[in-house]
Design a protein around this motif. Structure first.
Motif, PDB file in Angstrom:
ATOM      1  N   LEU A 297       0.833  -1.208   0.000  1.00 17.00           N
ATOM      2  CA  LEU A 297       0.000   0.000   0.000  1.00 17.00           C
ATOM      3  C   LEU A 297       0.866   1.256   0.000  1.00 17.00           C
ATOM      4  N   ALA A 298       1.966   1.216   0.735  1.00 15.49           N
ATOM      5  CA  ALA A 298       2.894   2.352   0.720  1.00 15.49           C
ATOM      6  C   ALA A 298       3.508   2.516  -0.667  1.00 15.49           C
ATOM      7  N   ARG A 299       3.856   1.410  -1.289  1.00 16.14           N
ATOM      8  CA  ARG A 299       4.420   1.465  -2.646  1.00 16.14           C
ATOM      9  C   ARG A 299       3.440   2.092  -3.626  1.00 16.14           C
ATOM     10  N   ARG A 300       2.150   1.906  -3.356  1.00 15.44           N
ATOM     11  CA  ARG A 300       1.124   2.456  -4.244  1.00 15.44           C
ATOM     12  C   ARG A 300       0.690   3.863  -3.847  1.00 15.44           C
ATOM     13  N   GLY A 301       1.394   4.445  -2.878  1.00 11.39           N
ATOM     14  CA  GLY A 301       1.206   5.867  -2.634  1.00 11.39           C
ATOM     15  C   GLY A 301       0.398   6.265  -1.425  1.00 11.39           C
ATOM     16  N   LEU A 302       0.122   5.339  -0.499  1.00 10.56           N
ATOM     17  CA  LEU A 302      -0.646   5.693   0.689  1.00 10.56           C
ATOM     18  C   LEU A 302       0.255   5.825   1.906  1.00 10.56           C
ATOM     19  N   ASP A 303      -0.144   6.685   2.826  1.00  9.50           N
ATOM     20  CA  ASP A 303       0.481   6.730   4.139  1.00  9.50           C
ATOM     21  C   ASP A 303      -0.112   5.602   4.983  1.00  9.50           C
ATOM     22  N   ILE A 304       0.683   5.090   5.932  1.00 14.66           N
ATOM     23  CA  ILE A 304       0.309   3.845   6.595  1.00 14.66           C
ATOM     24  C   ILE A 304       0.264   4.000   8.114  1.00 14.66           C
TER      25      ILE A 304
ATOM     26  N   GLN B  67       6.367  -3.036  19.788  1.00 15.05           N
ATOM     27  CA  GLN B  67       6.831  -1.688  19.463  1.00 15.05           C
ATOM     28  C   GLN B  67       8.102  -1.735  18.621  1.00 15.05           C
ATOM     29  N   GLU B  68       8.972  -2.655  18.933  1.00 17.49           N
ATOM     30  CA  GLU B  68      10.234  -2.776  18.196  1.00 17.49           C
ATOM     31  C   GLU B  68       9.989  -3.125  16.729  1.00 17.49           C
ATOM     32  N   LYS B  69       9.100  -4.077  16.489  1.00 17.64           N
ATOM     33  CA  LYS B  69       8.802  -4.475  15.112  1.00 17.64           C
ATOM     34  C   LYS B  69       8.034  -3.385  14.373  1.00 17.64           C
ATOM     35  N   LEU B  70       7.157  -2.691  15.081  1.00 13.47           N
ATOM     36  CA  LEU B  70       6.443  -1.570  14.470  1.00 13.47           C
ATOM     37  C   LEU B  70       7.424  -0.512  13.981  1.00 13.47           C
ATOM     38  N   ALA B  71       8.394  -0.197  14.814  1.00 14.21           N
ATOM     39  CA  ALA B  71       9.391   0.814  14.449  1.00 14.21           C
ATOM     40  C   ALA B  71      10.203   0.357  13.237  1.00 14.21           C
ATOM     41  N   ARG B  72      10.517  -0.923  13.196  1.00 14.36           N
ATOM     42  CA  ARG B  72      11.307  -1.451  12.071  1.00 14.36           C
ATOM     43  C   ARG B  72      10.542  -1.355  10.757  1.00 14.36           C
ATOM     44  N   VAL B  73       9.281  -1.776  10.758  1.00 12.59           N
ATOM     45  CA  VAL B  73       8.485  -1.735   9.524  1.00 12.59           C
ATOM     46  C   VAL B  73       8.217  -0.290   9.108  1.00 12.59           C
ATOM     47  N   ALA B  74       7.937   0.568  10.079  1.00 12.15           N
ATOM     48  CA  ALA B  74       7.707   1.985   9.769  1.00 12.15           C
ATOM     49  C   ALA B  74       8.943   2.609   9.131  1.00 12.15           C
ATOM     50  N   ALA B  75      10.115   2.295   9.677  1.00 15.59           N
ATOM     51  CA  ALA B  75      11.360   2.840   9.128  1.00 15.59           C
ATOM     52  C   ALA B  75      11.585   2.344   7.700  1.00 15.59           C
ATOM     53  N   GLU B  76      11.265   1.090   7.451  1.00 17.96           N
ATOM     54  CA  GLU B  76      11.420   0.535   6.099  1.00 17.96           C
ATOM     55  C   GLU B  76      10.508   1.250   5.108  1.00 17.96           C
ATOM     56  N   ILE B  77       9.268   1.474   5.496  1.00 19.48           N
ATOM     57  CA  ILE B  77       8.312   2.148   4.609  1.00 19.48           C
ATOM     58  C   ILE B  77       8.750   3.586   4.332  1.00 19.48           C
ATOM     59  N   GLU B  78       9.169   4.278   5.367  1.00 17.73           N
ATOM     60  CA  GLU B  78       9.569   5.681   5.201  1.00 17.73           C
ATOM     61  C   GLU B  78      10.818   5.814   4.341  1.00 17.73           C
ATOM     62  N   SER B  79      11.765   4.900   4.509  1.00 21.44           N
ATOM     63  CA  SER B  79      13.013   5.005   3.750  1.00 21.44           C
ATOM     64  C   SER B  79      12.843   4.550   2.300  1.00 21.44           C
ATOM     65  N   ARG B  80      12.052   3.509   2.080  1.00 23.18           N
ATOM     66  CA  ARG B  80      11.902   2.967   0.724  1.00 23.18           C
ATOM     67  C   ARG B  80      10.901   3.743  -0.120  1.00 23.18           C
ATOM     68  N   TYR B  81       9.807   4.204   0.506  1.00 23.53           N
ATOM     69  CA  TYR B  81       8.716   4.776  -0.287  1.00 23.53           C
ATOM     70  C   TYR B  81       8.384   6.224   0.065  1.00 23.53           C
ATOM     71  N   ARG B  82       9.104   6.783   1.020  1.00 29.52           N
ATOM     72  CA  ARG B  82       8.919   8.193   1.394  1.00 29.52           C
ATOM     73  C   ARG B  82       7.472   8.498   1.775  1.00 29.52           C
ATOM     74  N   ARG B  83       6.834   7.566   2.443  1.00 35.11           N
ATOM     75  CA  ARG B  83       5.467   7.775   2.911  1.00 35.11           C
ATOM     76  C   ARG B  83       5.465   8.020   4.418  1.00 35.11           C
ATOM     77  N   HIS B  84       4.465   8.755   4.876  1.00 32.82           N
ATOM     78  CA  HIS B  84       4.320   8.977   6.312  1.00 32.82           C
ATOM     79  C   HIS B  84       3.785   7.705   6.974  1.00 32.82           C
ATOM     80  N   THR B  85       4.197   7.490   8.201  1.00 34.93           N
ATOM     81  CA  THR B  85       3.678   6.346   8.960  1.00 34.93           C
ATOM     82  C   THR B  85       3.304   6.791  10.370  1.00 34.93           C
TER      83      THR B  85
END
Length: 326
Positions: A70-77, A84-102
């Motif tokens: 969904l982030a790749r297709r242009g949505l904020d997530i 909390q640790e895994k949430l931070a990891r996935v959020a960081a991946e989305i922000e760095s790869r797709y420049r979307r807000h999380t």
């Protein structure tokens, strides 16, 4: 004369039956081509539903794959999960790869009603276009009889909270603003286990048929008001729940499944997610129908297979637990 009329009637009924099945199968094939082939070329622009997508169970498996796609297709997530640790990891991946807000919301869906006021508060002010009700759990990690569920008093309640309560309460939270805007998409992840009764997966199967019926009823109620409710019934996907079974032509990776399943949005409100799973669903429906699954000899056979493979499954479960801890 009577014989002539009887013969004509038999020919007519035979021809009508053949025509019925020809038309039925032709329609099924055409719908399959639309949903799983045409959708790859002409995809729905998911940004039209709104700025934000909320994904439950978003730190692993199908949920994480949906969030990333969904982030790749242009949505904020908005990512919701219990670690909390895994949430931070996935959020960081989305922000760095797709420049979307999380945004991340830590919540354990097995805890029941107490978590939803906090989730509601943290979702305020967001234009939520898509909700993916993905979070779910089984109760044993293997096939077991109902009374053999480990710690049944606790575990059964957790499964119901996670698989049923989460879907209904999260839908309740986001539906009002979707109705107000006359647009929105709710994706509920059910399971092939909902297609027929599944002995030795009793509670899990029952919770997933709830998700299926809830989704289809919600679609009927709110589609006229601009909200699409899609029910997805995957077959085997390689995730922690399936003990990371090896990806093969019959088993999809989570990323591949999420990508293909999102393509079906706008084409079908009730989907297997991908063509291979749709074909497996059809084959199972023909070769292993509901009455056969419930036959005593079949249940005994499944029970025997479960006992024979229990040690292998327990070892695989232990390996999966170690991976989760890393």
């Amino acid at each position: 004369m009577v014989d002539c009329w009887c013969g004509s009637l038999v020919y007519f009924l035979g021809g009508a039956t053949a025509l019925y099945y020809l038309l039925r199968w032709s329609w099924m094939i055409w719908r399959g081509i639309q949903v799983y082939v045409v959708s790859r070329m002409w995809q729905t622009d998911l940004r039209e539903f709104g700025q934000w997508a909320v994904v439950t169970g978003a730190t692993a498996g199908i949920g994480q794959a949906y969030a990333i796609e969904l982030a790749r297709r242009g949505l904020d997530i908005v990512l919701i999960s219990r670690s909390q640790e895994k949430l931070a990891r996935v959020a960081a991946e989305i922000e760095s790869r797709y420049r979307r807000h999380t945004r991340v919301i830590q919540a354990d869906f097995t805890e029941g009603h107490s978590i939803y006021p906090t989730i509601e508060e943290q979702l305020k002010g967001l234009e939520i276009g898509i909700l993916v009700n993905n979070v779910g759990m089984n109760y044993a990690g293997m096939l077991v009889n109902f009374l053999d569920v480990p710690d049944p008093e606790k575990r059964i309640t957790e499964v119901i909270n996670c698989n049923i309560l989460s879907v209904t309460q999260m839908s309740r939270l986001v539906l009002p603003q979707m109705i107000e805007r006359s647009k929105g998409l709710i994706i509920n992840i059910s399971s092939e286990a909902s297609s027929n009764p599944q002995p030795m997966l009793t509670v899990y199967s029952a919770t997933k048929i709830f998700v299926t019926y809830f989704s289809r009823c919600l679609q009927a109620e709110y589609q006229p008001r601009g909200v699409t409710v899609q029910c997805v019934i995957p077959f085997l996907v390689s995730t922690n729940m399936t003990h990371n079974v090896k990806v093969s032509p019959l088993v999809k990776s989570a990323a591949s499944f999420a990508r293909e399943a999102l393509n079906t949005v706008g084409y079908s409100s009730f989907t297997s997610g991908c063509m291979m799973h749709a074909l497996q669903h059809l084959a199972l429906k023909i070769l292993f129908p509901g009455w056969l699954r419930l036959a005593p000899f079949c249940v005994r056979r499944i029970e025997r297979i479960s006992q024979e493979t229990r040690q292998i499954l327990e070892e695989r479960i232990a390996q999966c637990e170690k991976k989760r801890e890393r």
